[in-house]
Motif scaffolding. Structure first.
Motif, PDB file in Angstrom:
ATOM      1  N   PRO A  10       0.815  -1.224   0.000  1.00 12.66           N
ATOM      2  CA  PRO A  10       0.000   0.000   0.000  1.00 12.66           C
ATOM      3  C   PRO A  10       0.846   1.270   0.000  1.00 12.66           C
ATOM      4  N   VAL A  11       0.327   2.305  -0.653  1.00 15.28           N
ATOM      5  CA  VAL A  11       0.913   3.638  -0.568  1.00 15.28           C
ATOM      6  C   VAL A  11       0.671   4.175   0.838  1.00 15.28           C
ATOM      7  N   GLU A  12       1.669   4.794   1.414  1.00 15.73           N
ATOM      8  CA  GLU A  12       1.522   5.382   2.743  1.00 15.73           C
ATOM      9  C   GLU A  12       0.676   6.647   2.640  1.00 15.73           C
ATOM     10  N   THR A  13      -0.532   6.605   3.204  1.00 16.44           N
ATOM     11  CA  THR A  13      -1.442   7.753   3.123  1.00 16.44           C
ATOM     12  C   THR A  13      -1.309   8.695   4.307  1.00 16.44           C
ATOM     13  N   GLY A  14      -0.769   8.209   5.419  1.00 16.64           N
ATOM     14  CA  GLY A  14      -0.697   9.020   6.623  1.00 16.64           C
ATOM     15  C   GLY A  14      -1.995   9.070   7.395  1.00 16.64           C
ATOM     16  N   ALA A  15      -2.977   8.254   7.012  1.00 20.71           N
ATOM     17  CA  ALA A  15      -4.278   8.311   7.675  1.00 20.71           C
ATOM     18  C   ALA A  15      -4.216   7.796   9.104  1.00 20.71           C
ATOM     19  N   VAL A  16      -3.514   6.691   9.321  1.00 26.02           N
ATOM     20  CA  VAL A  16      -3.482   6.033  10.628  1.00 26.02           C
ATOM     21  C   VAL A  16      -2.138   6.303  11.292  1.00 26.02           C
ATOM     22  N   THR A  17      -2.191   6.785  12.523  1.00 27.81           N
ATOM     23  CA  THR A  17      -0.963   7.072  13.265  1.00 27.81           C
ATOM     24  C   THR A  17      -0.608   5.961  14.241  1.00 27.81           C
ATOM     25  N   LEU A  18      -1.562   5.083  14.550  1.00 30.68           N
ATOM     26  CA  LEU A  18      -1.332   3.982  15.483  1.00 30.68           C
ATOM     27  C   LEU A  18      -0.574   2.859  14.782  1.00 30.68           C
ATOM     28  N   ALA A  19       0.519   2.411  15.383  1.00 32.11           N
ATOM     29  CA  ALA A  19       1.309   1.317  14.807  1.00 32.11           C
ATOM     30  C   ALA A  19       0.656  -0.020  15.155  1.00 32.11           C
ATOM     31  N   LEU A  20       0.311  -0.790  14.132  1.00 28.80           N
ATOM     32  CA  LEU A  20      -0.320  -2.093  14.319  1.00 28.80           C
ATOM     33  C   LEU A  20       0.380  -3.131  13.448  1.00 28.80           C
ATOM     34  N   GLN A  21       0.465  -4.346  13.941  1.00 25.15           N
ATOM     35  CA  GLN A  21       1.019  -5.441  13.163  1.00 25.15           C
ATOM     36  C   GLN A  21      -0.051  -5.958  12.208  1.00 25.15           C
ATOM     37  N   ALA A  22       0.280  -6.030  10.927  1.00 18.44           N
ATOM     38  CA  ALA A  22      -0.690  -6.489   9.933  1.00 18.44           C
ATOM     39  C   ALA A  22      -0.887  -7.996  10.025  1.00 18.44           C
ATOM     40  N   GLU A  23      -2.137  -8.420   9.856  1.00 18.40           N
ATOM     41  CA  GLU A  23      -2.472  -9.839   9.826  1.00 18.40           C
ATOM     42  C   GLU A  23      -2.546 -10.323   8.383  1.00 18.40           C
ATOM     43  N   ASN A  24      -2.487 -11.631   8.234  1.00 16.17           N
ATOM     44  CA  ASN A  24      -2.551 -12.250   6.911  1.00 16.17           C
ATOM     45  C   ASN A  24      -3.947 -12.099   6.327  1.00 16.17           C
ATOM     46  N   PHE A 148     -11.526   4.382  16.689  1.00 16.11           N
ATOM     47  CA  PHE A 148     -11.028   4.763  15.364  1.00 16.11           C
ATOM     48  C   PHE A 148     -10.328   6.111  15.412  1.00 16.11           C
ATOM     49  N   ARG A 149     -10.955   7.057  16.081  1.00 18.47           N
ATOM     50  CA  ARG A 149     -10.371   8.394  16.158  1.00 18.47           C
ATOM     51  C   ARG A 149      -9.029   8.366  16.889  1.00 18.47           C
ATOM     52  N   ALA A 150      -8.908   7.537  17.905  1.00 14.89           N
ATOM     53  CA  ALA A 150      -7.623   7.418  18.600  1.00 14.89           C
ATOM     54  C   ALA A 150      -6.550   6.873  17.665  1.00 14.89           C
ATOM     55  N   ALA A 151      -6.957   6.031  16.716  1.00 15.37           N
ATOM     56  CA  ALA A 151      -5.999   5.426  15.790  1.00 15.37           C
ATOM     57  C   ALA A 151      -5.534   6.390  14.709  1.00 15.37           C
ATOM     58  N   ILE A 152      -6.339   7.419  14.404  1.00 16.07           N
ATOM     59  CA  ILE A 152      -5.988   8.319  13.298  1.00 16.07           C
ATOM     60  C   ILE A 152      -5.430   9.658  13.779  1.00 16.07           C
ATOM     61  N   GLY A 153      -5.361   9.872  15.083  1.00 15.24           N
ATOM     62  CA  GLY A 153      -4.706  11.072  15.596  1.00 15.24           C
ATOM     63  C   GLY A 153      -5.652  12.229  15.854  1.00 15.24           C
ATOM     64  N   LYS A 154      -5.181  13.186  16.631  1.00 17.80           N
ATOM     65  CA  LYS A 154      -5.997  14.301  17.098  1.00 17.80           C
ATOM     66  C   LYS A 154      -6.391  15.249  15.965  1.00 17.80           C
ATOM     67  N   SER A 155      -7.590  15.785  16.097  1.00 23.14           N
ATOM     68  CA  SER A 155      -8.126  16.685  15.081  1.00 23.14           C
ATOM     69  C   SER A 155      -7.513  18.080  15.178  1.00 23.14           C
ATOM     70  N   TYR A 156      -7.507  18.741  14.047  1.00 22.75           N
ATOM     71  CA  TYR A 156      -7.055  20.133  13.930  1.00 22.75           C
ATOM     72  C   TYR A 156      -7.913  21.056  14.788  1.00 22.75           C
TER      73      TYR A 156
END
Length: 633
Positions: A10-24, A148-156
């Protein structure tokens, strides 16, 4: 709980700031298939289930019964038949027989068939083999949104003054026109904090220039307005005019900063200035360069901007207009039948935003060429990120107003959004209301619509009713198009009615700013469907004309012409506050259906039993509000 599933690269979109291990992907829990480079997955729905989300989109809060597309589109006709608008907010949530949320992090086109083809099924098609999908489980809708909001970072968060009333039009073409607006509001004693500068403030529609004939000594003018408590907010567009000697274009060419064609030449298309090049905002060095260009206007005292035309909008390409002209030459002198005439007509009306043109654009990502269709939905977000990152570095947090037309999840951390070029239609009051909770789910807290409607001629009562909803939206901006009726509040008869409504906004600013900051800090929503608070109440679950506001209030605007009020459903005992200027009328109401009278100069607000909200005294500017001496009602 959040689970991440990754396909391809995937292209890095910057949408998610939370680091998660990807599953199969083999463990992906939905029925799915890969076919012709597209990934499809489905889930079932039962009668009574609700599907929330998709941020800025048409139709209802409950998205069931239509096909939507995430594909940022320059389309001013926001009708029920449309599938996409300016944004791509790829978050949906099922509530009812099961409770879970899905976020598709992919900047290519995504289709959402939510009970349209099969009424009991949602089918999601990702037009790419490279993506991340996040599955959120373990709670009811409010908890799922917060996770979800915690995973994508604080709002402007914008400056405090950006909660004041704002006036815009395409276009206040010179300083005299701007002054007439300010003087009109001052004479009518109507509060005002911002006046917008559309494309005519520029020299030949070129970004980061000023038309000195229209705005002589622009820096002194900006600071003079600031002394009056007025912030001037200029527009910035995505296209850079092709013109030798224009420094922004010359630098972009010299450094290879513009998007390319497949053969490595610069991609060109026409927008406001004529033929333009388009910065490749997917590259960090291009974002850094473009962001620094805002300094030209910052140095002149500007402290707010709106980014536009960044889907990107394309009026025409050289190839497209050449083909159209060839078709016209070939048709010259022919006796065009039905098919021939409509073919020529469609050739010319189809010049703008052609898929063939988007498909010819290429970006450079980590040294490799990537076709634009694979990343279309993050182009505008990249432009916003360029500005937002620069402002944060140079000016600090909460200093600069910034909002954008095109957006993708992740852009909520650096800017707000407005809902694009709506119409002066009564139905668009409700469309505005229904977008608010959906946008909040995706992190966009600072948002709002063009109050009064951008396109078409607004009526006096429409503007007043639109404003009565806009009183509660963080971005409260009246905006209208070239060639339409002047809809500044000071230009209508009985301006005292407009003053009454806008003074309510200023009285509420301490409360609204407080619930905004709380929603931001707690990853929560400002606006919620009634069903979030009253999940067992069938009427509340199906209500789409009222919203919860903060913890203690509910809003229910009047949205029909010639209506002296409306029917409201109260899911519990509440107080109705009728707010008008400095006047407050309080009426105790019991749970159930009520018809309430609402005059054109009144703003209805419902407060939960036992709760009170703070009001301050109104002022003509936010800087003059006394936020330390509040009255609780």
């Amino acid at each position: 709980m959040i689970r991440k599933f990754t396909s391809g690269s995937p292209v890095e979109t910057g949408a998610v700031t939370l680091a998660l291990q990807a599953e199969n992907m083999l463990d992906f829990p939905f029925v799915n298939s890969f076919e012709s480079g597209e990934f499809t997955f489905c889930f079932s729905m039962r009668d009574g289930d609700i599907v929330y989300g998709l941020g800025e989109s048409v139709r209802g809060i409950n998205k069931r019964g239509w096909i939507y597309e995430s594909y940022c589109s320059d389309d001013p006709f926001h009708t029920e038949s449309k599938r996409s608008l300016y944004a791509a907010h790829n978050f949906i949530m099922l509530s009812g027989s099961a409770d879970f949320a899905v976020f598709v992090d992919c900047p290519a086109r995504v289709r959402w068939d939510i009970g349209y083809t099969k009424t009991d099924e949602t089918k999601i098609t990702i037009c790419s083999a490279d993506f991340d999908v996040y599955l959120i489980t373990g709670g009811k809708p409010p908890e799922l949104v917060r996770e979800f909001r915690a995973a994508i970072g604080k709002s402007y968060v914008p400056p405090f003054w950006a909660f004041g009333y704002q006036q815009s039009r395409w276009s206040y073409h010179n300083a005299e026109a701007v002054d007439r607006v300010i003087e009109g509001y001052n004479r009518a004693n109507i509060p005002l904090d911002c006046v917008y500068l559309d494309i005519d403030y520029m020299q030949s529609f070129k970004d980061f220039t000023v038309n000195e004939a229209a705005f002589p000594d622009f820096k002194s003018y900006v600071f003079a307005k600031r002394k009056q408590g007025i912030h001037l907010i200029p527009i910035i567009d995505a296209g850079i005019k092709k013109e030798d000697g224009y420094d922004v274009y010359d630098e972009g060419i010299k450094n290879g900063y513009f998007c390319k064609n497949a053969d490595g030449t610069v991609f060109e298309a026409g927008v406001w200035p004529g033929v333009c090049a388009f910065p490749d905002f997917l590259r960090p060095e291009v974002r850094s360069w473009f962001g620094s260009k805002y300094q030209y206007l910052l140095d002149m005292g500007i402290d707010g901007f709106w980014n536009d035309m960044n889907e990107p909008a394309l009026f025409y390409s050289a190839k497209g207009i050449g083909e159209a002209l060839d078709e016209a030459v070939e048709a010259k002198g022919k006796n065009l039948d039905l098919g021939g005439f409509f073919h020529i007509k469609d050739v010319f009306t189809g010049l703008s935003n052609r898929q063939e043109d988007y498909s010819s654009i290429y970006h450079s990502i980590d040294g490799r060429l990537v076709n634009h269709q694979s990343v279309h939905n993050i182009y505008g977000a990249g432009m916003t990120r360029a500005a937002g990152d620069y402002f944060a570095e140079v000016c600090g947090e909460e200093k600069i107003l910034m909002f954008s037309r095109a957006s993708y999840v992740g852009a909520h951390r650096t800017a707000g959004i407005w809902f694009g070029d709506n119409h002066s239609w009564w139905s668009h009051i409700l469309m505005n209301l229904k977008m608010l909770p959906s946008a909040n789910m995706c992190g966009f807290l600072y948002c709002g619509a063009d109050l009064g409607g951008f396109n078409d001629n607004a009526t006096r009562d429409l503007v007043l009713r639109f404003l009565a909803l806009g009183v509660f939206t963080p971005l409260m901006r009246n905006h209208s198009a070239l060639g339409t009726r002047d809809q500044e509040c000071c230009n209508f008869e009985k301006t005292e009615d407009f003053r009454d409504v806008i003074e309510v906004r200023y009285r509420l600013i301490p409360y609204l700013y407080g619930i905004f900051k709380k929603a931001r800090d707690q990853n929560d929503m400002i606006f919620r469907p009634l069903s979030f608070d009253y999940p067992s109440d069938k009427i509340a679950r199906e209500c789409e004309t009222q919203l919860m506001l903060g913890d203690d209030c509910m809003i229910a605007p009047v949205y029909e012409q010639n209506a002296s009020g409306r029917t409201v459903y109260l899911p519990e005992d509440m107080r109705l506050l009728k707010l008008s200027g400095r006047r407050v009328e309080s009426i105790e109401l019991q749970k159930g259906l009520h018809y309430i009278d609402v005059a054109l100069n009144e703003v209805p607000l419902f407060v939960k039993k036992g709760k009170k909200i703070p009001l301050c005294q109104p002022a003509l500017r936010t800087r003059d509000l006394d936020v330390d001496n509040l009255e609780y009602v």
